[in-house]
Design an enzyme around this catalytic site. Structure first.
Site, PDB file in Angstrom:
ATOM      1  N   HIS A  20       0.829  -1.200   0.000  1.00  0.00           N
ATOM      2  CA  HIS A  20       0.000   0.000   0.000  1.00  0.00           C
ATOM      3  C   HIS A  20       0.866   1.254   0.000  1.00  0.00           C
ATOM      4  O   HIS A  20       1.785   1.370   0.809  1.00  0.00           O
ATOM      5  CB  HIS A  20      -0.922  -0.020   1.222  1.00  0.00           C
ATOM      6  CG  HIS A  20      -1.919   1.071   1.237  1.00  0.00           C
ATOM      7  ND1 HIS A  20      -2.268   1.717   2.389  1.00  0.00           N
ATOM      8  CD2 HIS A  20      -2.652   1.642   0.250  1.00  0.00           C
ATOM      9  CE1 HIS A  20      -3.173   2.639   2.114  1.00  0.00           C
ATOM     10  NE2 HIS A  20      -3.421   2.607   0.818  1.00  0.00           N
ATOM     11  N   TYR A 120       5.772  15.148 -21.546  1.00  0.00           N
ATOM     12  CA  TYR A 120       5.138  14.923 -20.238  1.00  0.00           C
ATOM     13  C   TYR A 120       4.228  13.698 -20.194  1.00  0.00           C
ATOM     14  O   TYR A 120       3.274  13.659 -19.413  1.00  0.00           O
ATOM     15  CB  TYR A 120       4.390  16.178 -19.767  1.00  0.00           C
ATOM     16  CG  TYR A 120       5.271  17.393 -19.750  1.00  0.00           C
ATOM     17  CD1 TYR A 120       6.223  17.554 -18.748  1.00  0.00           C
ATOM     18  CD2 TYR A 120       5.191  18.362 -20.753  1.00  0.00           C
ATOM     19  CE1 TYR A 120       7.065  18.657 -18.738  1.00  0.00           C
ATOM     20  CE2 TYR A 120       6.027  19.463 -20.750  1.00  0.00           C
ATOM     21  CZ  TYR A 120       6.963  19.607 -19.738  1.00  0.00           C
ATOM     22  OH  TYR A 120       7.794  20.692 -19.729  1.00  0.00           O
ATOM     23  N   ASN A 122       4.127  10.935 -18.660  1.00  0.00           N
ATOM     24  CA  ASN A 122       4.667  10.237 -17.495  1.00  0.00           C
ATOM     25  C   ASN A 122       3.605  10.217 -16.406  1.00  0.00           C
ATOM     26  O   ASN A 122       2.861  11.181 -16.245  1.00  0.00           O
ATOM     27  CB  ASN A 122       5.903  10.971 -16.946  1.00  0.00           C
ATOM     28  CG  ASN A 122       6.951  11.207 -17.990  1.00  0.00           C
ATOM     29  OD1 ASN A 122       7.523  10.273 -18.528  1.00  0.00           O
ATOM     30  ND2 ASN A 122       7.208  12.473 -18.302  1.00  0.00           N
TER      31      ASN A 122
END
Length: 131
Positions: A20, A120, A122
């Site tokens: 997590h 960008y 990503n």
């Protein structure tokens, strides 16, 4: 032989090991990869595999709690931003500066490098839980 989900053994192993709030990055071919972060390089040529193809396969096989993007994607790659919003409806979206984004990548369990060559493209995926 696996029948469903991620077939790439390195990606499948990373996904299975996530806890997590752990993070992984799916990146275009230009994002710098920090020293010490595992690099899974899928790029075979410009555009292949695409960022969106890899994102779709990984997202289908991962519990995602939150998604982090560079805010620059909004104005510089609106198509990718829109597709991310459509594909990842459930998790919360967070936008940070590109410089902050690169700092966050230093904590990732792995960076999956695609052949994507648009600005960008990503994303940082933050692991959720399945219960």
């Amino acid at each position: 032989m696996k029948k469903h989900g991620v077939l790439n053994s390195e990606i499948a192993s990373i996904l299975a090991s996530l806890g997590h709030t752990d993070t992984i990055v799916i990146a275009d071919c230009g994002l710098p990869i920090p020293d010490g972060v595992k690099r899974i390089d899928l790029a075979v040529e410009i555009g292949k595999p695409s960022f969106l193809d890899v994102l779709q396969v990984v997202a289908d096989d991962m519990a995602i709690e939150k998604v982090t993007l560079a805010e620059e994607v909004i104005n510089n790659n609106a198509e990718i931003n829109k597709e991310i919003e459509l594909k990842l409806v459930e998790p919360a979206l967070e936008y940070v500066s590109h410089e902050q984004f690169k700092e966050h990548t230093k904590k990732a369990k792995a960076i999956i490098r695609t052949g994507e060559a648009t600005p960008y493209a990503n994303v940082i995926l933050h692991a959720g839980v399945i219960f």
